[in-house]
Write a protein that holds these residues in place. Structure first.
Motif, PDB file in Angstrom:
ATOM      1  N   GLY A 232      -2.076 -30.362  35.864  1.00 55.82           N
ATOM      2  CA  GLY A 232      -1.596 -31.581  35.108  1.00 55.82           C
ATOM      3  C   GLY A 232      -2.455 -32.502  34.710  1.00 55.82           C
ATOM      4  O   GLY A 232      -3.286 -32.729  35.477  1.00 55.82           O
ATOM      5  N   SER A 233      -2.584 -32.975  33.670  1.00 54.52           N
ATOM      6  CA  SER A 233      -3.511 -34.007  33.165  1.00 54.52           C
ATOM      7  C   SER A 233      -3.583 -35.355  33.951  1.00 54.52           C
ATOM      8  O   SER A 233      -4.371 -36.074  33.808  1.00 54.52           O
ATOM      9  CB  SER A 233      -3.291 -34.358  31.605  1.00 54.52           C
ATOM     10  OG  SER A 233      -1.847 -35.077  31.589  1.00 54.52           O
ATOM     11  N   ILE A 241     -14.543 -28.926  38.352  1.00 58.48           N
ATOM     12  CA  ILE A 241     -14.412 -28.042  37.337  1.00 58.48           C
ATOM     13  C   ILE A 241     -15.390 -27.847  36.652  1.00 58.48           C
ATOM     14  O   ILE A 241     -16.018 -28.782  35.959  1.00 58.48           O
ATOM     15  CB  ILE A 241     -12.902 -27.876  36.736  1.00 58.48           C
ATOM     16  CG1 ILE A 241     -11.810 -27.857  37.605  1.00 58.48           C
ATOM     17  CG2 ILE A 241     -12.969 -26.801  35.809  1.00 58.48           C
ATOM     18  CD1 ILE A 241     -11.779 -26.776  38.539  1.00 58.48           C
ATOM     19  N   PRO A 242     -16.453 -26.742  36.391  1.00 60.12           N
ATOM     20  CA  PRO A 242     -17.362 -26.606  35.366  1.00 60.12           C
ATOM     21  C   PRO A 242     -16.765 -26.746  33.977  1.00 60.12           C
ATOM     22  O   PRO A 242     -15.891 -26.451  33.729  1.00 60.12           O
ATOM     23  CB  PRO A 242     -18.063 -25.476  35.680  1.00 60.12           C
ATOM     24  CG  PRO A 242     -16.998 -24.474  36.291  1.00 60.12           C
ATOM     25  CD  PRO A 242     -16.034 -25.443  37.310  1.00 60.12           C
ATOM     26  N   ASP A 243     -17.928 -27.432  33.201  1.00 58.67           N
ATOM     27  CA  ASP A 243     -17.407 -27.694  31.942  1.00 58.67           C
ATOM     28  C   ASP A 243     -18.514 -26.754  30.963  1.00 58.67           C
ATOM     29  O   ASP A 243     -19.613 -27.171  30.479  1.00 58.67           O
ATOM     30  CB  ASP A 243     -17.613 -29.215  31.600  1.00 58.67           C
ATOM     31  CG  ASP A 243     -17.480 -29.564  30.207  1.00 58.67           C
ATOM     32  OD1 ASP A 243     -17.102 -28.745  29.290  1.00 58.67           O
ATOM     33  OD2 ASP A 243     -17.824 -30.958  29.816  1.00 58.67           O
ATOM     34  N   LEU A 339      -7.544 -27.349  32.786  1.00 61.59           N
ATOM     35  CA  LEU A 339      -7.605 -26.160  32.988  1.00 61.59           C
ATOM     36  C   LEU A 339      -8.247 -26.087  34.458  1.00 61.59           C
ATOM     37  O   LEU A 339      -9.021 -26.631  34.788  1.00 61.59           O
ATOM     38  CB  LEU A 339      -8.847 -25.574  32.154  1.00 61.59           C
ATOM     39  CG  LEU A 339      -8.401 -25.703  30.418  1.00 61.59           C
ATOM     40  CD1 LEU A 339      -9.338 -24.971  29.617  1.00 61.59           C
ATOM     41  CD2 LEU A 339      -6.931 -24.867  30.273  1.00 61.59           C
ATOM     42  N   THR A 340      -7.840 -24.836  35.116  1.00 60.98           N
ATOM     43  CA  THR A 340      -8.313 -24.309  36.495  1.00 60.98           C
ATOM     44  C   THR A 340      -9.503 -23.174  36.257  1.00 60.98           C
ATOM     45  O   THR A 340      -9.457 -22.780  35.115  1.00 60.98           O
ATOM     46  CB  THR A 340      -7.258 -23.963  37.407  1.00 60.98           C
ATOM     47  OG1 THR A 340      -6.596 -22.935  36.686  1.00 60.98           O
ATOM     48  CG2 THR A 340      -6.380 -25.345  37.642  1.00 60.98           C
ATOM     49  N   ASP A 343      -7.411 -20.606  34.888  1.00 58.93           N
ATOM     50  CA  ASP A 343      -7.366 -20.406  33.395  1.00 58.93           C
ATOM     51  C   ASP A 343      -8.519 -19.951  32.653  1.00 58.93           C
ATOM     52  O   ASP A 343      -8.472 -19.438  31.777  1.00 58.93           O
ATOM     53  CB  ASP A 343      -7.157 -22.026  32.970  1.00 58.93           C
ATOM     54  CG  ASP A 343      -5.574 -22.362  33.280  1.00 58.93           C
ATOM     55  OD1 ASP A 343      -4.892 -21.746  33.864  1.00 58.93           O
ATOM     56  OD2 ASP A 343      -5.471 -23.621  33.747  1.00 58.93           O
ATOM     57  N   HIS A 344      -9.695 -20.424  33.200  1.00 58.23           N
ATOM     58  CA  HIS A 344     -10.937 -19.757  32.533  1.00 58.23           C
ATOM     59  C   HIS A 344     -10.989 -18.230  32.638  1.00 58.23           C
ATOM     60  O   HIS A 344     -11.269 -17.711  31.612  1.00 58.23           O
ATOM     61  CB  HIS A 344     -12.192 -20.474  33.270  1.00 58.23           C
ATOM     62  CG  HIS A 344     -12.556 -21.804  33.301  1.00 58.23           C
ATOM     63  ND1 HIS A 344     -13.626 -22.664  33.450  1.00 58.23           N
ATOM     64  CD2 HIS A 344     -11.536 -22.750  32.845  1.00 58.23           C
ATOM     65  CE1 HIS A 344     -13.406 -23.655  33.412  1.00 58.23           C
ATOM     66  NE2 HIS A 344     -12.305 -23.932  32.760  1.00 58.23           N
ATOM     67  N   ASP A 345     -10.386 -17.724  33.601  1.00 61.37           N
ATOM     68  CA  ASP A 345     -10.361 -16.314  33.942  1.00 61.37           C
ATOM     69  C   ASP A 345      -9.555 -15.695  32.750  1.00 61.37           C
ATOM     70  O   ASP A 345      -9.538 -14.841  32.242  1.00 61.37           O
ATOM     71  CB  ASP A 345     -10.101 -15.956  35.064  1.00 61.37           C
ATOM     72  CG  ASP A 345     -11.152 -16.134  36.243  1.00 61.37           C
ATOM     73  OD1 ASP A 345     -12.191 -16.327  35.673  1.00 61.37           O
ATOM     74  OD2 ASP A 345     -11.021 -16.342  37.318  1.00 61.37           O
ATOM     75  N   ARG A 346      -8.336 -16.353  32.501  1.00 58.52           N
ATOM     76  CA  ARG A 346      -7.319 -15.688  31.737  1.00 58.52           C
ATOM     77  C   ARG A 346      -7.846 -15.680  30.442  1.00 58.52           C
ATOM     78  O   ARG A 346      -7.461 -14.733  29.631  1.00 58.52           O
ATOM     79  CB  ARG A 346      -5.974 -16.892  31.723  1.00 58.52           C
ATOM     80  CG  ARG A 346      -5.298 -16.772  33.221  1.00 58.52           C
ATOM     81  CD  ARG A 346      -4.157 -17.913  33.395  1.00 58.52           C
ATOM     82  NE  ARG A 346      -3.430 -17.576  34.390  1.00 58.52           N
ATOM     83  CZ  ARG A 346      -2.665 -18.623  34.684  1.00 58.52           C
ATOM     84  NH1 ARG A 346      -2.393 -19.450  34.262  1.00 58.52           N
ATOM     85  NH2 ARG A 346      -2.023 -18.391  35.988  1.00 58.52           N
ATOM     86  N   ILE A 347      -8.515 -17.095  30.089  1.00 59.94           N
ATOM     87  CA  ILE A 347      -8.924 -17.133  28.576  1.00 59.94           C
ATOM     88  C   ILE A 347     -10.157 -15.618  28.330  1.00 59.94           C
ATOM     89  O   ILE A 347     -10.112 -15.049  27.442  1.00 59.94           O
ATOM     90  CB  ILE A 347      -9.597 -18.288  28.326  1.00 59.94           C
ATOM     91  CG1 ILE A 347      -8.868 -19.490  28.464  1.00 59.94           C
ATOM     92  CG2 ILE A 347     -10.532 -18.381  26.812  1.00 59.94           C
ATOM     93  CD1 ILE A 347      -9.465 -21.003  28.323  1.00 59.94           C
ATOM     94  N   ARG A 348     -11.050 -15.614  29.566  1.00 64.45           N
ATOM     95  CA  ARG A 348     -11.873 -14.562  29.387  1.00 64.45           C
ATOM     96  C   ARG A 348     -11.496 -13.303  29.292  1.00 64.45           C
ATOM     97  O   ARG A 348     -11.802 -12.370  28.587  1.00 64.45           O
ATOM     98  CB  ARG A 348     -12.831 -14.662  30.668  1.00 64.45           C
ATOM     99  CG  ARG A 348     -14.190 -13.828  30.456  1.00 64.45           C
ATOM    100  CD  ARG A 348     -14.949 -14.081  31.751  1.00 64.45           C
ATOM    101  NE  ARG A 348     -15.616 -15.498  31.719  1.00 64.45           N
ATOM    102  CZ  ARG A 348     -15.195 -16.327  32.568  1.00 64.45           C
ATOM    103  NH1 ARG A 348     -14.405 -16.205  33.530  1.00 64.45           N
ATOM    104  NH2 ARG A 348     -15.889 -17.403  32.723  1.00 64.45           N
TER     105      ARG A 348
END
Length: 1432
Positions: A232-233, A241-243, A339-340, A343-348
């Protein structure tokens, strides 16, 4: 080219990637906006596949794809304007600067050590932006979209309908004639349906159900459910979390956090861009033509419709509020906050699924279709592989050169043309890394295009064929660089498409660089520099320079030259920082190598660019270098440089008006030539008053004179210290320069000026005007009277009550002039002063033509110079390096310098200040002339002085008179016509002498004192402040003719004793020209008469020869000898003998006179000197008083000193002589006489028709009986001159024997007999004459005497003389004579003939009573005793 992180293969692969379009619904865009990202921005960091991909080629062979990257962009329906692209590239280069603190790459090439930036990120950023901002072209398909993603949010009411709507939009954009942009690869574009689900909103079941419906409708390989926003924002950022988006977004914004120096402007910022291409228009809610996105307004479109045409300059887009807002948000907004890592893995995973299941199968299918179409249309065998083999193996058609081909770049193929299908297939193969197949297709298409003379298409095929050949794994064929060269030439010369030519150059240069073909790469880069784009030319020239420096044998000068060219083009393109960097890197090569004009140009440009960028310190430094080097520029150019420098400097000073004064480079200061003078300037002479010369800055330094003054001062200090020399004596130094000893702190006096002479040199050919020139100083007040020596704080350049400073309002220096400036400080307080430097306004005069051909002094006399208004205030420090130390071993082996403290004086309390004036001081004298002058002593200080002494190496030149001096007349005017001597009228006319006595101590020549140091007889021995006194001083012309420099040193002290300064001195150098007058020679003999008529004992005869050797130049008519005086402790003149009737002895030119004087021994030997005057005139000069006795005693002392120095020289040259014993000394003393003759004269001179009477005196010192003495020193003439003594003299101790002359003086003999004796020989044959022999003992001891009457020889010659007479009676007598005793002996001489006989035959032998050795005496010097024997 500079180094880069990627290899050439990676760079080429990333330059051409499959393009995928994206169409997003508004709801989907809102979901991604929660992360401050658009959809394309969201997936951008994950668009490179991390695993290998497999696909099959048309031959069904397995093909492996590694490190594949795709690009996903929003659809934009309007092509970008060229001006906007240029501006984008300009901004990309602007914001990419060398990182702060980046370690430069040091390259050593020959004599050069160059610091060069190893990487050029601005060039890489430009190249990347350039390649990706290229608009799609019809002759190639690399920039055409292969697929399209349709993105819809799961939260929409009807997601499936939305997918349908988006699909229709995409179909309309691609197939409607209304849209010519963007370009699509094939009509049947792959559509991939993406359902975006916001996890934070829940409703996962709905999303899954919608996805299931999608799979049924579009198939499992045509759709995907992407779940994001798992966090949640509103949650805190508790986990880091890395950017991964920052590096991409930073490039996209193309702006920096700090404002530009050139002015406030903002560059257009767009976020949803791929490879710098801003394509995002989703923030705009307006709809055009029923489309949900504003496709028609391209973000690269300029605000104004008319294209500027100059985007390489400084014309920037004006800022607006939205830009500022976007700048703020971009700068500070975090990304991906919802994003967690999951989420990064899902996008990848999403990108991987899209590529594996959607994109690559679609491309593989398309390649197969194209291959089949080509085979069916061409009627060839089934596989293109076998076809290409036939094409290559068949007979080759010779290719025409580009110049032979017609310009058919305008030929267009229809989309279905088989040539384009081959090209399309080649591009598809290239995008999926199937380089061998791509090369074959490009090669085939190239032939077709060339046959059709479609040059644009042919060039594109050549370009990509070359890249494909290079990228083929295993390098089966060499890189065809000539393909690239042909393509570049075609693009540039035939197609007039510089953008495509530039792409060719960028690709080929990278390939050549990877093959270490730096020379070819540099030539390629330089070929594409042109006038149409300064930015491109600058970047390519800079890369060419890097090629030159990276060669195996670095070409340093070519590197520097091309760096200069690049800097120039950067400057024209408005890239000030890059221009400055290029010039600075090139400067490393040109600096200090004698390329002065090039160096000046570079420094001037660096100065200007730095000033533009507000790097004022760098600008000042660069302009300073131009001015301080020995410039070979013309006067006009130097004037321009100087004005530019002053302008920059003034801007610097205005930024910090209260800051420290800057260091100015002009004019040069020769610090070591700085001279410091303590005291007032010398007063000019007033009429008959001549001030003491002392010392001034106008006098040249002479080390010999300096040493003489030091000796004089040391003598004066020793005399003031009761005759003992001080061990720690340091001479007073009034003028300090590079030759003086500056190791001690000099002493200044309160209220007495300190003058600093600074040597300025103007190296330029234009005049400099210095205004308000003064010294810069620092002062520490100290009270030297108090016990604690309390210090106060330092005061710098303030406090006029402590130090007053003289200001020179205008100081003009003509071109290349060296000029001295004399600046004064007036200390008003005691303490420590430190002179730091000079402060002034540096400027130029308005026009140099005034000075051309005009005497500079004429200009200087006006005192008003028209300044051009450009001047800056600054300072220059005076830093003087001390002498190199060379005394100890450590100092000799290392380089160490001692201190130089001439600019750090200590200011002491008040001291008296003596000024001396000489009244009626002559410039010319006759030798021996006596002249009376007056000296005025004045105390201009503020405290009384005492103990005035004067010291000189020539004390015989002057006197202030003895203690018995009568100080009348007191004024110079009253004494104008009086004699310089003390005279009395002579009453008696007798020629006998008048005697008087005097003590030498009255005249300063007593025992135990230094005659060089003379006390000045001040009244009460004190001179109060402001008081003055005049004292008479007598001068005597030196005995040698010529010009004489006579140094006087006046020494004086304060009544109050000071801790710092004990005494002061004043110097004066008198220059006297003497001309010849008289020369006097004198000889003394013992009188033969042992007793005179008056019964006086011992007496002598003095013969005086006086000669007039004066030349008529001095106007002397004649000399009169007015008096002869003697001076001795034992002898005195008694009378003049045989004086002619004319009593006045006159000597005209070249005449001689001879005087015979009788001297007798003084009856009572006393310590005082006896003066005896024989007066020839009417007045007696009392020789025992001043000044006659003064000069006599002084000349006696100088004569004695000269004799001693000569003896010491002889002693040092020869062997050590044993000291004579007492006996020999007694014998020697018999021949010595202590008698001094003073000849006083008057000279009659006619000058200006007036007759003057000059007076003078000459001295003759008689030491030895019979030896001639002179009034002037005789030069020593050595008989062995020119001979070298190669043998060391032996030191044999032989007892010294007196000379024969000295023996003859031991016993004085005299024969008394009748001169004529008549005898009647006829009556009596023997004539007997009685003779009395008188013997006188001249010594102070008892003497044994033996008289032998026998004739010495029996030779015939002597028999003729002696044989006719004989002595009768005893032939040998022996007697003893007491001291000074006279004894007589009666003898008889017997004659047998008449004639003249010499009776002087007795031989006298003498010895001292207590000695054994017998000496013969009286024989050699005895005068002939002639007797006449007559017959009666």
């Amino acid at each position: 080219m500079a180094q880069r992180v990627q290899s050439a293969q990676e760079f080429l692969q990333d330059s051409f990637v499959p393009l995928v379009a994206a169409l997003c619904s508004e709801e989907a865009e809102k979901v991604t906006r929660k992360n401050n990202l658009g959809f394309c921005e969201l997936i951008k960091p994950f668009c490179r596949l991390t695993s290998e991909v497999h696909m099959r080629d048309p031959n069904n062979q397995l093909h492996i794809i590694k490190n594949l990257k795709i690009a996903v962009n929003n659809i934009i329906t309007q092509p970008p304007q060229q001006g906007a692209i240029r501006k984008l590239l300009n901004d990309v280069v602007t914001v990419s600067q060398p990182a702060e603190g980046l370690v430069a790459n040091v390259i050593t090439a020959g004599d050069y050590d160059l610091n060069i930036s190893a990487t050029t990120p601005w060039f890489e950023a430009y190249r990347e932006s350039f390649l990706q901002s290229m608009p799609p072209s019809d002759h190639e398909f690399l920039n055409h979209y292969v697929a399209c993603m349709l993105v819809v949010s799961s939260s929409e009411p009807e997601p499936v309908e939305q997918f349908l709507k988006l699909s229709q939009e995409q179909h309309q954009i691609q197939h409607s004639n209304e849209y010519s942009y963007p370009k699509w690869f094939i009509p049947n574009t792959l559509k991939y349906y993406v359902l975006l689900h916001d996890v934070s909103l829940g409703e996962e079941q709905r999303a899954d159900s919608i996805y299931e419906e999608m799979k049924q409708r579009y198939g499992t390989q045509g759709c995907y459910l992407l779940k994001i926003n798992s966090r949640g924002s509103n949650r805190g950022a508790d986990e880091q979390i890395p950017d991964p988006w920052s590096q991409y977004l930073q490039k996209n914004t193309i702006q920096t956090q700090e404002p530009y120096e050139d002015g406030p402007y903002t560059v257009i910022s767009n976020k949803n861009s791929d490879h710098f291409i801003p394509l995002d228009g989703l923030g705009n809610d307006s709809k055009v033509d029923g489309l949900s996105n504003n496709f028609k307004s391209h973000p690269l479109q300029l605000d104004h419709t008319s294209e500027s045409g100059c985007f390489d300059g400084t014309d920037y887009v004006k800022p607006n509020s939205s830009m500022h807002e976007s700048k703020k948000s971009n700068t500070w907004t975090p990304h991906g906050t919802c994003l967690t890592l999951t989420d990064h893995d899902r996008i990848r995973q999403f990108i991987q699924e899209f590529t594996f299941r959607g994109l690559l199968p679609h491309i593989e299918k398309t390649i197969r279709q194209l291959n089949d179409q080509l085979i069916s249309r061409k009627g060839l065998s089934r596989s293109l592989f076998s076809a290409t083999k036939k094409w290559f193996s068949g007979s080759k058609v010779p290719e025409k050169s580009v110049n032979e081909l017609k310009s058919t770049s305008g030929l267009l193929y229809p989309p279905e043309a088989p040539e384009l299908q081959i090209r399309k297939m080649a591009d598809l193969c290239f995008l999926v890394q199937h380089y061998e197949l791509a090369y074959n297709c490009y090669h085939t298409a190239k032939k077709d295009f060339l046959n059709d003379q479609a040059m644009l298409y042919a060039a594109g095929a050549l370009e990509m064929a070359a890249v494909s050949a290079f990228l083929q794994p295993g390098a089966p064929r060499p890189y065809p660089a000539h393909y690239m060269d042909t393509a570049i030439q075609t693009y540039r010369d035939i197609c007039k498409n510089m953008m495509l030519a530039e792409r060719c150059v960028l690709l080929s240069a990278e390939v050549l660089k990877s093959q270490s073909k730096y020379s070819e790469a540099a030539a390629l880069l330089i070929r594409l520099t042109s006038e149409d784009s300064d930015l491109r030319s600058a970047l390519l020239l800079e890369q060419a320079a890097h090629c030159f420096i990276n060669m195996k044998s670095p070409m340093v000068r070519k590197f520097a030259f091309h760096m200069i060219l690049a800097g120039h083009r950067y400057s024209k393109a408005g890239q000030k920082k890059h221009a400055l960097r290029c010039y600075c890197q090139a400067m490393q090569v040109y600096k200090g190598k004698g390329w002065s004009l090039a160096e000046d140009h570079i420094n001037f440009t660096i100065g200007r660019q730095s000033f533009t960028l507000r790097q004022l310190d760098n600008a000042v430094s660069a302009f300073r270098h131009i001015l301080i080097n020995d410039s070979k520029q013309s006067a006009a150019q130097q004037g321009a440089f100087l004005r530019e420098y002053l302008y920059v400097y003034r801007n610097v000073s205005q930024l910090s008006p209260d800051g420290p004064l800057p260091q100015l480079p002009l004019p040069y200061i020769n610090s070591s030539a700085t001279r410091v003078f303590f005291g007032h300037d010398r007063r000019p002479s007033e009429g008959e008053k001549q001030a003491a010369t002392h010392i001034s800055l106008d006098q040249e330094y002479d080390s010999e004179f300096s040493y003489q003054w030091k000796e004089l001062e040391e003598q004066a200090v020793a005399a003031a210290n009761k005759g003992t020399a001080l061990s720690n004596f340091q001479p007073t130094q009034y003028c300090l320069n590079k030759y003086s000893d500056n190791s001690r702190f000099p002493l200044g006096v309160v209220e007495e000026p300190i003058t600093v002479e600074v040597a300025f040199r103007n190296p330029l050919k234009v005049p400099l005007l210095l205004t308000d020139l003064s010294l810069l100083w620092k002062f520490q007040p100290k009270d030297y009277n108090s016990k604690n020596n309390g210090e106060t704080k330092e005061v710098e350049t303030s406090g006029k009550d402590m130090i007053g400073a003289e200001v020179i309002s205008e100081f003009l220096m003509n071109s290349e002039e060296t000029k001295m400036a004399r600046l004064k400080l007036f200390p008003h307080q005691t303490g420590e002063l430190h002179i730091l430097g000079v402060v002034y306004n540096l400027g130029t005069i308005q026009s140099t033509s005034v000075l051309d051909g005009v005497d500079p002094s004429a200009v200087l006399q006006t005192g008003k110079f028209i300044s051009n208004g450009m001047s800056v205030r600054g300072r220059q420090d005076l830093e003087i390096q001390g002498p190199r130390l060379n005394s100890t071993k450590e100092e000799k082996t290392s380089i160490k310098y001692g201190p130089d403290r001439r600019l750090d004086p200590i200011i002491t309390e008040e001291m008296p200040l003596l000024e001396v004036f000489f009244i009626n001081f002559p410039t010319g004298l006759l030798c021996g002339e006596i002249r009376k002058t007056y000296v005025e002593f004045m105390n201009v200080g503020k405290c009384p002085l005492t103990g005035v002494k004067v010291v000189s190496k020539r004390p015989e030149f002057f006197t202030f008179g003895g203690s018995s001096t009568i100080l009348t007349p007191l004024s110079p005017s009253a004494s104008e016509h009086c004699s310089a001597y003390k005279t009395v009228v002579k009453h008696s006319t007798s020629l006998y002498s008048l005697t008087s006595s005097a003590d030498s101590s009255d005249f300063g020549v007593g025992t135990g004192c230094q005659p060089e140091v003379i006390d000045v007889p001040l009244p009460d021995s004190v001179l109060l402040p402001g008081a003055s006194v005049q004292l008479p001083m007598w001068l005597r012309g030196p005995d040698e003719e010529g010009v004489h420099e006579i140094n006087f040193l006046f020494y004086y002290e304060s009544i109050r004793k000071h801790s710092k300064m004990c005494h002061r001195v004043l110097r004066h150098t008198a220059v006297i020209c003497t001309s010849r007058s008289l020369t006097v020679r004198a000889t003394v003999y013992r009188s033969n008469a042992l007793e005179d008529g008056k019964g006086d004992g011992d007496n002598m005869l003095v013969f005086v020869d006086v000669e007039n050797i004066n030349t008529s130049e001095a106007g002397v008519k004649e000399f009169h000898i007015v008096q002869v005086s003697s001076n001795s402790k034992n002898w005195k003149l008694q009378e003049s003998i045989n004086l002619s009737e004319d009593k006045d002895i006159k000597l005209a030119n070249r005449e001689k006179g001879k005087l015979c004087l009788k001297a007798v021994r003084c009856k009572h030997s006393v310590e005082n000197y006896t003066f005896a005057d024989i007066v020839f005139g009417s007045e007696q000069i009392i020789s025992s008083t001043s000044p006659c006795a003064d000069f006599f005693f002084r000349s006696l002392y100088s004569d004695l000193k000269r004799t001693r120095s000569q003896q010491s020289v002889h002693t040092s040259q020869g062997a050590a002589k044993p000291s004579p014993d007492n006996a020999v000394r007694l014998i020697q003393k018999c021949s010595e006489v202590d008698l001094n003759i003073i000849v006083l004269w008057k000279a009659y001179v006619v000058e200006d028709n007036k007759q003057l009477i000059l007076e003078g005196q000459h001295h003759v010192v008689l030491h030895t009986v019979g030896k001639e003495a002179f009034s002037f020193p005789q030069k020593q003439e050595s008989s062995e001159i020119g001979l070298f003594n190669f043998f060391r003299p032996e030191n044999t101790s032989v007892p010294a024997r007196p000379s024969l002359d000295q023996f003859s003086s031991l016993i004085k003999t005299s024969l008394h007999y009748p001169e004529t004796y008549n005898h009647p020989f006829h009556q009596k044959s023997l004539c007997i004459v009685p003779v009395t022999l008188l013997l006188s003992n001249c010594s102070q001891a008892d003497v044994d005497v033996i008289i032998d009457l026998r004739h010495k020889t029996t030779s015939p010659e002597t028999l003729e003389i002696h044989g006719s007479f004989t002595w009768l009676g005893q032939t040998q007598y022996k007697l003893q004579l007491k001291s000074q005793e006279v004894s007589s002996l009666q003898l008889k001489a017997c004659f047998v003939h008449t004639g003249v006989y010499n009776l002087g035959t007795p031989r006298v032998f003498a010895k001292l009573s207590d000695q054994v050795t017998l000496f013969e005496t009286s024989q050699q010097n005895s005068m002939p005793a002639l007797i006449i024997i007559g017959n009666v």
